[in-house]
Design an enzyme around this catalytic site. Structure first.
Site: not given
Lengths: 263, 410
Positions: A49, A60, A175
């Site tokens: 990725e 994040d 994911y």
């Protein structure tokens, strides 16, 4: 068969979990970042990725926020990120590459120009954090039409009712975000994650990879035991951030890969 | 041929957003999957509350007895004489409890959070007005309150930081990114993703993912509804024009929305022009100096570079210093229903003095932007032109900034 499908088929045949890594494009600078990228397959990475830096990475934690800031400060752009993919493909035509990031830099470039350039550069899929199924017609459906996988995040808050929507229009793999939280947060225990992975696997034939908070070879081994793949990002990015050389970074990646492949 | 006016193509400007949370192409729900289920739950709760008379009865009660509504519609006679043109009224939302319009919305969201059983409230704040309003209402209802504030703003807005602490809130200085309002909002979203099950995110403006822009607008629309009734009482007719400042745009949306379908009412939003709206990008005028993009859950006009990276705005007013704007404003801009202009820091400072001198009102730097435009516009209009400006906040918090800008010793 796409590179992602081929890679998961071959891992399945070998009875191994996929080791998936995340690095931010252009961190700490273009040349170093490309050197690390080129070394990942040799260190045991099955799927790569590549983060597209963004000023406002809302999902994040500090590690990947700082990585994006380093990359942007060093002059990274969308064009340079695509150039990195192109450069990587000159020596590796098999390892799947997924571009991961936020929607605005893509939207700014224009969805169709972005998809065409991404496909041409040799990337295989996209993960765009701020595009839930409700916004599928923005990018997911055009990406599928362009022959790119759109990989979705499923989370602990994705209940039975939502799961079909999350799985629709997605391909490559799912994911699973192991915690409610941001990247680099505390890891969930494999025991706690296993039922969620099983729940998703019951609803799809796609491989399920687990990420967020996996930092050590031991974490990686534990997760590899209960899922089709293990994703590590922040722990690697931290090594880049503290100034480790590409050789040192790749040495750490190798130890994680051994963990992930030990099961 | 002339471009058809909006009224030829639309029956109403007040029907938005659609079921996907869009105002035309703007708005939407650009959030991570972790938040999506909660956003849908919030939308469901809000839809229920909207038609629940008990909910609105409690709002009305608190607006009246706690906030001090209705706020007056005040004829600014000396200002009108000084400018020599339109008859100027101030909508006095700076007289609300906590000193700004922010509490109108906070009250609604906190009542909603209580209905949803959420015990922990988070908020972002720039100048600190939304943070103070949130801390205030949380204290009133005994809820935990965490306010995210850019470290830069913590430093320059110390009195509001102390106020929040007095009210029992935890103030978290945000050091990520460039440590201002945009980063505070990022950090609040990160906290929300982490604590999604017990936490309610009280957003301070008409931005964020659907349903926030519509919900905050609905709570702030009390400003416009009161103005309508008060102007009918004072003058027997609707105003001819409305002027309000815009950062995210909640005070403006609150004033404008009840008038959007009164086509004869001219509506003007005033953005923060900082050092001037030009290629240096030292301003916070998203509509006049930005282009559409996606940030903080919605598509709207943003200050950004050629590569889609978000730029830091600049304004002397911390409350307008945000690189985006509510999506409904973006739509009204493109539809041409609302005019958007900008004024500079310098013009806003001059308006600050004008209000102090002529009306004895120390205004916040945010409405000084609206006033600076009024000062340009009013002299060009006839004496029977009724102009309403939203005085959305008082200036106590800004006296340090103003002193510094004027080079004065406190």
């Amino acid at each position: 068969m796409s590179r992602i499908d081929a890679r998961f088929a071959s891992l399945k045949a070998d009875g191994r979990a996929a080791f998936v890594t995340f690095v931010t494009a252009g961190d700490p600078d273009y040349d170093t970042s490309l050197e690390i990228l080129r070394g990942l397959p040799g260190a045991g990475v099955d799927v790569i990725e590549i983060g597209m830096p963004f000023t406002d990475p809302m999902a994040d934690g500090p590690s990947i926020q700082l990585a994006g800031q380093r990359a942007l400060a060093a002059g990274q752009t969308m064009e340079k990120t695509l150039a990195m993919v192109r450069a990587f493909r000159q020596s590796d035509d098999e390892t799947p590459i997924i571009l991961m990031g936020y929607y605005n830099p893509i939207y700014s470039m224009g969805v169709h120009p972005f998809l065409a350039a991404t496909k041409e550069a040799g990337a295989d899929g996209l993960i765009v954090v701020d595009l839930p199924p409700e916004e599928d017609d923005e990018l997911c459906i055009p990406a599928n039409a362009a022959g790119l996988h759109f990989i979705r995040l499923a989370t602990p808050t994705t209940d039975e009712k939502r799961l079909p929507a999350v799985l629709a229009n997605t391909s490559g793999f799912v994911y699973y975000v192991s915690i409610t939280g941001i990247t680099g947060a505390a890891a969930a225990h494999a025991d706690a994650v296993a039922p969620d992975v099983a729940r998703i696997k019951a609803a799809t034939d796609l491989p399920v990879c687990v990420g967020f908070g996996i930092k050590t070879p031991e974490n990686a081994a534990a997760i590899a035991g209960i899922a089709d793949g293990v994703v590590v990002g922040s722990a690697i990015v931290d090594r880049i951030g503290r100034g480790d050389s590409p050789t040192e970074v790749l040495g750490f990646v190798k130890s994680l890969a051994q963990g992930a492949h030990s099961v | 041929m002339e471009r058809p006016m909006p009224e030829d193509t639309l029956n109403t400007f007040r029907a938005g957003p659609d079921e996907r949370g869009r105002f035309g192409d703007f708005g939407g729900r650009f959030v991570s999957e972790t938040l999506m289920p909660l956003i849908l739950e919030l939308e469901g709760e809000y839809e229920k509350a909207k038609t629940d008379t008990d909910f609105w009865a409690e709002m009305e009660h608190m607006w009246k007895h706690y906030v001090g509504r209705p706020s007056p519609l005040y004829f600014a006679e000396r200002l009108t004489d000084e400018l020599g043109g339109a008859k100027i009224y101030f909508k006095r939302d700076e007289l609300n409890h906590t000193g700004a319009h922010k509490i109108n919305n906070v009250l609604g969201q906190i009542l909603l959070a209580r209905r949803m059983g959420k015990k922990r409230i988070i908020a972002e704040t720039g100048a600190g007005q939304h943070g103070v309003a949130t801390a205030t209402v949380c204290a009133r209802y005994g809820l935990d309150c965490v306010v995210f504030m850019g470290e830069t703003d913590v430093e320059r807005q110390k009195p509001n930081v102390f106020r929040m602490k007095l009210l029992g809130a935890q103030v978290v200085p945000v050091t990520s990114g460039r440590a201002t309002l945009k980063d505070a909002m990022n950090e609040a979203l990160r906290d929300w993703v982490t604590n999604v099950r017990d936490t309610f995110y009280c957003i301070g403006t008409v931005a964020g993912p659907h349903p926030y822009p519509a919900m905050v607008r609905d709570f702030q629309s009390i400003i416009g509804r009161e103005t309508r009734a008060q102007m009918m009482e004072a003058e027997g007719r609707l105003p001819d024009s409305l002027v309000a400042c815009i950062g995210g745009g909640s005070n403006a949306m609150g004033l404008f929305h009840p008038f959007l379908d009164d086509r004869e009412v001219r509506i003007i939003g005033v953005e923060a022009g900082g050092h001037g709206v030009d290629e240096r990008m030292e301003h916070a005028a998203s509509l006049t100096g930005g282009r559409p993009g996606v940030l903080h859950g919605n598509r709207t006009y943003l200050l950004q570079d050629d590569d889609g990276q978000i730029l830091e705005g600049h304004s002397i007013s911390a409350g307008l210093d945000y690189p985006g704007i509510g999506p409904e404003h973006s739509w009204l801009h493109e539809m041409g229903r609302v005019e958007y202009v900008s004024v500079t820091d310098k013009e806003a400072l001059e308006a600050f003095g004008l209000s102090c001198r002529t009306e004895g009102i120390i205004p916040a730097l945010e409405p000084c932007h609206a006033l600076a435009h009024v000062a340009k516009l009013a002299p060009t209009l006839p004496a029977d032109h009724l102009l309403v400006m939203n005085m959305c906040g008082r200036g106590d918090k800004d006296i340090f900034t103003v002193a510094e800008a004027l080079g004065a010793e406190m």
